[in-house]
Enzyme design. Structure first.
Site, PDB file in Angstrom:
ATOM      1  N   HIS A  15       2.069   6.448   5.920  1.00 46.09           N
ATOM      2  CA  HIS A  15       1.836   5.469   4.924  1.00 46.09           C
ATOM      3  C   HIS A  15       2.149   4.061   5.670  1.00 46.09           C
ATOM      4  O   HIS A  15       2.541   3.811   6.702  1.00 46.09           O
ATOM      5  CB  HIS A  15       3.293   5.946   4.072  1.00 46.09           C
ATOM      6  CG  HIS A  15       4.794   5.802   4.616  1.00 46.09           C
ATOM      7  ND1 HIS A  15       5.680   6.567   4.356  1.00 46.09           N
ATOM      8  CD2 HIS A  15       5.226   5.000   5.557  1.00 46.09           C
ATOM      9  CE1 HIS A  15       6.831   5.999   5.025  1.00 46.09           C
ATOM     10  NE2 HIS A  15       6.507   5.147   5.664  1.00 46.09           N
ATOM     11  N   ASP A  70       3.808  10.028   8.173  1.00 46.62           N
ATOM     12  CA  ASP A  70       2.965  10.680   7.386  1.00 46.62           C
ATOM     13  C   ASP A  70       1.807   9.680   6.974  1.00 46.62           C
ATOM     14  O   ASP A  70       0.807   9.857   6.050  1.00 46.62           O
ATOM     15  CB  ASP A  70       3.740  10.974   6.166  1.00 46.62           C
ATOM     16  CG  ASP A  70       4.269   9.908   5.134  1.00 46.62           C
ATOM     17  OD1 ASP A  70       4.021   8.792   5.630  1.00 46.62           O
ATOM     18  OD2 ASP A  70       4.676   9.947   3.978  1.00 46.62           O
ATOM     19  N   ASP A  97       8.920  -3.772   0.634  1.00 50.44           N
ATOM     20  CA  ASP A  97       9.703  -2.693  -0.178  1.00 50.44           C
ATOM     21  C   ASP A  97      11.109  -2.810  -0.255  1.00 50.44           C
ATOM     22  O   ASP A  97      11.591  -3.413   0.601  1.00 50.44           O
ATOM     23  CB  ASP A  97       8.900  -1.148   0.076  1.00 50.44           C
ATOM     24  CG  ASP A  97       9.056  -1.100   2.003  1.00 50.44           C
ATOM     25  OD1 ASP A  97       9.655  -1.790   2.444  1.00 50.44           O
ATOM     26  OD2 ASP A  97       8.535  -0.057   2.089  1.00 50.44           O
ATOM     27  N   GLU A 132       2.865   6.433  -0.231  1.00 48.12           N
ATOM     28  CA  GLU A 132       3.009   7.822   0.367  1.00 48.12           C
ATOM     29  C   GLU A 132       1.595   8.241   0.198  1.00 48.12           C
ATOM     30  O   GLU A 132       0.696   7.908  -0.590  1.00 48.12           O
ATOM     31  CB  GLU A 132       4.107   8.762  -0.195  1.00 48.12           C
ATOM     32  CG  GLU A 132       5.512   8.041  -0.118  1.00 48.12           C
ATOM     33  CD  GLU A 132       5.828   8.353   1.380  1.00 48.12           C
ATOM     34  OE1 GLU A 132       5.174   8.211   2.192  1.00 48.12           O
ATOM     35  OE2 GLU A 132       7.164   8.743   1.521  1.00 48.12           O
TER      36      GLU A 132
HETATM   37  P1  PGA Z   1      10.041   3.049  11.424  1.00 38.79           P
HETATM   38  O1  PGA Z   1       9.262   3.200   9.890  1.00 38.79           O
HETATM   39  O2  PGA Z   1       9.432   1.534  12.008  1.00 38.79           O
HETATM   40  O3  PGA Z   1      11.523   3.004  10.968  1.00 38.79           O
HETATM   41  O4  PGA Z   1       9.293   4.109  12.343  1.00 38.79           O
HETATM   42  C1  PGA Z   1       8.131   2.940   9.854  1.00 38.79           C
HETATM   43  C2  PGA Z   1       7.683   3.277   8.456  1.00 38.79           C
HETATM   44  O5  PGA Z   1       8.040   3.919   7.731  1.00 38.79           O
HETATM   45  O6  PGA Z   1       6.921   2.038   7.696  1.00 38.79           O
END
Ligand code: PGA
Length: 266
Positions: free
Chosen positions: A138, A136, A67, A143
């Site tokens: 995702h 959350d 992404d 999302e």
């Molecule tokens: P993080 O993010 O590795 O910074 O915790 C993970 C994500 O949001 O997919």
């Protein structure tokens, strides 16, 4: 889903690196799906070490990132292209032309998303997709409520994600609200998924992903439908798993099998 519970984030990184490194050794022209965020940083550090100390060769590897924020220049310190350059690509011998990150400045996002999907197919599909997980639930920026069949497209970030990611920006208002992201359906087409999670703040998302129902409200739970997912998580992220002891027993049995300690027949 195979669940490997490790004692520390450092051990998560080392174990994850063995999966990536063994693929790169076995298939030098493999296609890696890569992720950004805090979680895969340890993995990239370990792969850089393997490149420097053991000659792990990325020269034929192709990569596709999950992404990118909409609106950020590739040179913006919070863009995911910049993250990949500074934390991984510039430290290994991957050919820059073979590294792909969605372009957050594309003029026609739909056309760009279609082209991204086409490029993945033309490269032969993703052999191994590295994934973090949001609090959350995702994967990539899919999302809650994202279609489990979704493809690369524009997505609006939840306020929870914006809050989580604000730590990288000077002010929360600077966090882009939109991102271009591979879809859940795109991710499910990878031959193998390597899901990484560390810390107590991921424990609930991991419980829902591994032991909850498959639901678009927790897009990582769609990984239950994939035939080859390895989740490498630390003790804290495993904290809410009901069958945690069983996952350990499975790994112990696997190791005993590999070491020839389990014999079959009379
Ligand atoms: P993080 O993010 O590795 O910074 O915790 C993970 C994500 O949001 O997919």
């Amino acid at each position: 889903m195979r669940v490997i519970v490790e004692s520390s984030p450092e051990q998560v990184a080392r174990t994850a690196a063995t999966f990536v490194a063994s693929l790169v050794r076995r298939k030098p022209a493999c296609v890696l799906g890569l992720a950004t965020g805090s979680t895969p940083l340890g993995l990239y550090k370990e792969l850089i070490r393997l490149h420097r100390e053991e000659g792990l060769n990325f020269s034929q590897v192709t990569s596709f990132n999950l992404d990118e924020y909409v609106g950020l220049e590739p040179s913006h310190p919070q863009s995911y292209r910049y993250f990949m350059q500074t934390n991984f690509f510039q430290h290994i011998n991957i050919d820059a032309r073979n590294t792909h990150v969605p372009d957050g400045r594309a003029l026609d996002f739909e056309a760009h998303a279609e082209q991204y999907e086409r490029r993945i197919k033309e490269a032969g599909g993703i052999d191994l997709q590295v994934l973090g997980i949001g609090s959350d639930g995702h994967i990539a920026f899919n999302e809650p409520g994202s279609s489990l069949g979704s493809r690369t497209r524009l997505k609006t970030l939840t306020s929870e994600t914006v809050r989580d990611n604000a730590r990288f920006f000077e002010h929360i208002d600077e966090v882009p609200r939109l991102a271009l992201t591979m879809g859940v359906g795109t991710i499910l087409e990878s031959r193998r998924c390597l899901l990484l999670a560390c810390g107590k703040h991921k424990a609930e998302a991991i419980r829902a992903t591994v032991e909850g129902p498959v639901t678009a409200q927790v897009t990582a739970s769609a990984l239950q439908l994939h035939r080859d997912v390895v989740a490498v998580i630390d003790d804290d992220a495993a904290g809410n798993l009901y069958r945690r002891d069983y996952y350990r027993e499975v790994e112990q049995a696997q190791q005993a099998l590999q070491a020839g300690k389990i014999k079959f027949g009379g």
